[in-house]
Design an enzyme around this catalytic site. Structure first.
Site, short mmCIF file in Angstrom:
data_model
loop_
_atom_site.label_atom_id
_atom_site.label_comp_id
_atom_site.label_asym_id
_atom_site.label_seq_id
_atom_site.Cartn_x
_atom_site.Cartn_y
_atom_site.Cartn_z
N LYS A 139 -8.80 45.08 27.30
CA LYS A 139 -8.35 43.80 27.63
C LYS A 139 -9.46 42.76 27.68
O LYS A 139 -9.10 41.64 27.50
CB LYS A 139 -8.28 43.89 29.04
CG LYS A 139 -6.90 44.76 29.46
CD LYS A 139 -6.70 44.85 30.98
CE LYS A 139 -5.10 45.31 31.32
NZ LYS A 139 -4.72 46.29 30.67
N GLU A 223 -11.03 38.49 36.64
CA GLU A 223 -10.15 37.43 36.34
C GLU A 223 -9.78 36.65 37.58
O GLU A 223 -9.55 37.42 38.59
CB GLU A 223 -8.67 38.03 35.74
CG GLU A 223 -8.66 38.19 34.21
CD GLU A 223 -7.21 38.65 33.71
OE1 GLU A 223 -6.23 38.70 34.44
OE2 GLU A 223 -7.02 38.93 32.69
N HIS A 258 3.23 47.47 40.13
CA HIS A 258 2.80 46.90 38.79
C HIS A 258 3.84 47.68 37.67
O HIS A 258 3.73 47.91 36.59
CB HIS A 258 1.48 47.07 38.47
CG HIS A 258 0.39 46.70 39.27
ND1 HIS A 258 0.28 45.22 39.16
CD2 HIS A 258 -0.44 47.02 40.16
CE1 HIS A 258 -0.59 44.63 39.89
NE2 HIS A 258 -1.08 45.80 40.54
N ARG A 316 3.94 47.94 21.06
CA ARG A 316 4.95 48.82 20.78
C ARG A 316 6.39 48.23 21.13
O ARG A 316 6.26 47.11 21.66
CB ARG A 316 4.87 50.09 21.51
CG ARG A 316 4.33 49.76 23.16
CD ARG A 316 4.43 50.95 24.05
NE ARG A 316 3.85 50.60 25.42
CZ ARG A 316 4.70 50.13 26.27
NH1 ARG A 316 5.91 49.70 25.81
NH2 ARG A 316 4.07 49.89 27.49
#
Length: 702
Positions: A139, A223, A258, A316
């Site tokens: 990330k 973040e 999530h 993917r």
């Protein structure tokens, strides 16, 4: 040249003239299981590409194994000993001569080392090169690459300073609330939201512990937390000739922990200009890492604005790829095969990618929403997926298959397509009501409540949807069923028992055993939320039901076929055709599931599904109320006990006799106060269907 037909006999995908590679891709191996393996096999069949499946011992008889041209066991049930054994997969690929490998999603699909192993072994990996997987798998590294490429990123810190004190200071610079995310994280693991400085250090430690356990790496990034974001992702496909296009966007904002619940394409309430801007950013992101194959670039967009930020890239094919296929007419697996064969993309110019209509996907899981969504396991005792125009179902299981503890408990993906969003959503709600699953709890009722919610109907919901509307979409256990459902379930139970017992009696007596009503046979059934429901079997073959609280139904007509799980019923003069499934539960209860087979409509025109629970053996008193208090047997059976003799007084509800039928004992209760007379037999005697059991003469009666 092969002509690609629509997927799985559906008419929603555009047909392409297809030739897979100059030298031909005649055989591939699929390093996955379940519905995605079946999905890949579907397209390979259309293209005359042979398939090799791998499987664990647990999956030896699974659907994907039986669909493939060849199948090989690569280890025990646990994924780490089978589906995650890249060396075993490659061994099978080389043994069978498979020229390319489709990784599906999950397992080894985003493993750069496995991608390299494929390449080193001479097997084409149907995905990006190892370096692209590595770049996008981190990330922090991916954010730096995106910033350099001019792709907008959420303000934050992605550097190498990882001491708690240093991160604490960086968090101040980013601003609260701040999100701590594991650099190698995914699926919601290794993520903590911190609202104030005093909570930061503890949250950091917790995040790192989870990250090291899940990913073997405790490095994090920071973040700025977007308070009201939408989750928008863009499908891209790139070939080895430098072509890269996006196939528009999907909205995946409805998430639980999530994990996505409902996905749709295109994203609602998104202007064409903004959609194209996000698509262009996704293509830019893919080109920045030399991407090849199908992938998804995920963005977060603050609701009510046009600001969007790069979140991550999934290197993917995504679970939700069918919604993109439905609105673009593109078979993404076919495109993956083309790219693996070294061909150019079928459509190279972005302006030639068109979107028509709207598609929505729901993930159907074996889990219990009433118990904090605990995964469920067991055997699929009954499974019938909805069918009809605009409905597509992707699944890896069949009726009778086991949902085990070893793998993801997904039963299927349900996709609906419509001319517009309202049409697609209406079809989704109707299809959910007609999805018949018995043998374990599912999330169908929960998903339907989400799909029905007015805010989702309006479109443009945020990732906070389930937090805001938690009470609206909550599924409770033990909710009382409708009077209508209780009546139908009770009649179904009595009809099933009557038919089963009649067969047994016919075999014993070698007689025709026709229904001979000498009065009104009555069965009392203890239903959950409605104890003491009474069912009367009338001499003309109809039923009357009293569910209590003054609610009753009369003259119910029934036609029954247990083998087909089918019942036709006329209730209050209105006809319904039902699927009826009985499940014997561990605690001795019996669950009766009812689905309407006729377009999913109830008597009042709404969609229909009910599950009614019969407590214990369910039969609280079997007998018949005839004129003068005579009780008749509603089934053939044997008298196993006589509790009251001739001339003895009895109170209403007292047990007078016990009847054994189908290896179950049924206590026969008096329906009124009085005196017992006219016993129909003694212990050990057989009683025929409709035979007299006893009479209760009330006080003052002659």
């Amino acid at each position: 040249m092969l002509r690609l037909r629509s997927l799985v006999s559906k008419n929603y995908l555009r047909a392409f003239s297809t030739e897979v590679g100059p030298s031909g891709l005649d055989k591939i191996i699929i390093a996955n299981r379940g519905e995605i393996a079946c999905r890949v096999i579907d397209t390979c069949r259309l293209l005359n590409v042979r398939t090799v499946a791998v499987h664990s011992t647990q999956d030896a008889l699974s659907r994907h194994v039986q669909m493939a041209d060849e199948a090989y066991c690569i280890g025990p049930a646990e994924a780490k000993d089978s589906y995650l054994r890249g060396d075993k997969v490659i061994e099978v690929a080389l043994k069978t001569g498979a020229k390319a490998l489709h990784p599906g999603y999950g397992f080894l699909s985003e493993n750069s080392e496995f991608s390299k192993l494929c390449s080193d072994s001479g097997v084409t990996f149907m995905g990006p090169p190892p370096k692209a997987i590595e770049d996008m798998g981190s990330k922090s590294n991916s954010k730096e690459i995106m910033i350099a490429a001019g792709v907008p990123c959420t303000p934050g810190y992605h550097g190498d300073e990882q001491e708690p004190e240093q991160l604490f200071e960086r968090a101040k610079e980013v601003g609260y609330p701040v999100l701590i995310k594991a650099v190698m994280g995914g699926g919601g693991k290794g993520m903590r939201l911190v609202h104030k400085e005093s909570d930061f250090i503890d949250a950091l430690a917790s995040c790192r512990r989870e990250s090291i356990n899940a990913f073997g790496d405790d490095k994090v990034l920071l973040e700025r937390y977007l308070s009201n974001p939408r989750h928008i992702e863009v499908q891209i496909v790139a070939d080895t000739h430098g072509n890269c296009v996006h196939l528009r966007e999907r909205d995946c904002s409805i998430q639980r922990r999530h994990q996505k619940v409902l996905e749709e394409a295109p994203a609602p309430r998104l202007s064409p200009e903004l959609a194209q801007e996000m698509g262009a950013a996704a293509v830019k992101a893919a080109k920045a890492v030399g991407y090849v194959g199908a992938g998804t670039v995920e963005f977060l967009m603050e609701a009510g604005t046009t600001d969007f930020y790069f979140c991550e890239m999934n290197t993917r094919l995504q679970v939700e790829h069918p919604v993109t296929e439905m609105v673009t007419g593109v078979d993404l697996v076919e495109w993956q095969l083309r790219v693996a064969a070294g061909q150019e993309l079928p459509i190279k110019n972005q302006e030639d990618i068109k979107v028509n209509g709207h598609a929505i996907e729901a993930r159907i899981y074996a889990e219990n929403p009433a118990r904090d969504f605990l995964p469920a396991t067991g055997t699929l005792k009954h499974l019938r997926a909805p069918e009809g125009p605009g409905i597509r179902v992707e699944t890896g299981v069949r009726e009778g298959d086991e949902v085990s503890v070893f793998y993801d408990p997904m039963i299927s993906k349900l996709i609906t397509y419509g001319e517009d969003r309202d049409d697609a959503l209406d079809k989704m709600i109707s299809a959910l009501k007609r999805y018949e699953v018995a043998g374990m709890p599912t999330n169908i009722a929960f998903v339907e409540k989400c799909a029905r919610h007015p805010s989702f109907r309006e479109g443009g919901v945020t990732t906070g949807f389930l937090d805001i509307y938690e009470d609206d979409v909550k599924v409770e256990e033990g909710e009382r069923s409708t009077d209508e459902a209780i009546a139908m379930a009770a009649v179904a139970r009595v009809t099933r028992d009557r038919e089963a017992n009649r067969d047994g009696w016919n075999a014993f007596t070698e007689s025709e055993g026709a229904w001979r009503g000498h009065g009104r046979a009555m069965t009392a059934i203890d239903m959950e939320g409605c104890p003491g429901t009474k069912v009367w079997q009338n001499r003309d073959g109809t039923f009357d039901v009293d569910v209590g609280d003054g609610q009753s139904f009369s003259n119910i007509q029934v036609d029954w076929d247990e083998e087909d799980k089918w019942m036709e019923i006329v209730l209050d003069g209105k006809r319904m055709e039902l699927t009826v499934v009985f499940e014997e539960e561990k605690d001795g209860d019996t669950a009766v599931s009812l689905w309407n087979r006729e377009n999913g409509k109830t008597l009042d025109g709404s969609n229909y599904y009910e599950k009614v629970v019969i407590k214990g053996e369910g039969v609280g008193g079997v007998g018949a109320a005839g004129g003068g208090g005579t009780l008749f047997s509603p089934m053939p059976g044997k008298i196993t006990a006589v509790m009251k003799g001739e001339g003895e007084s009895v109170k209403q509800g007292e047990v007078v006799m016990v009847l054994e039928a189908m290896k179950m004992e049924h206590p026969i209760e008096a329906l009124a106060d009085g005196v017992v007379e006219g016993l129909g037999g003694k212990v050990g005697d057989m009683v025929q269907d409709g035979g007299v059991l006893f009479n209760v003469k009330g006080e003052g009666e002659e």
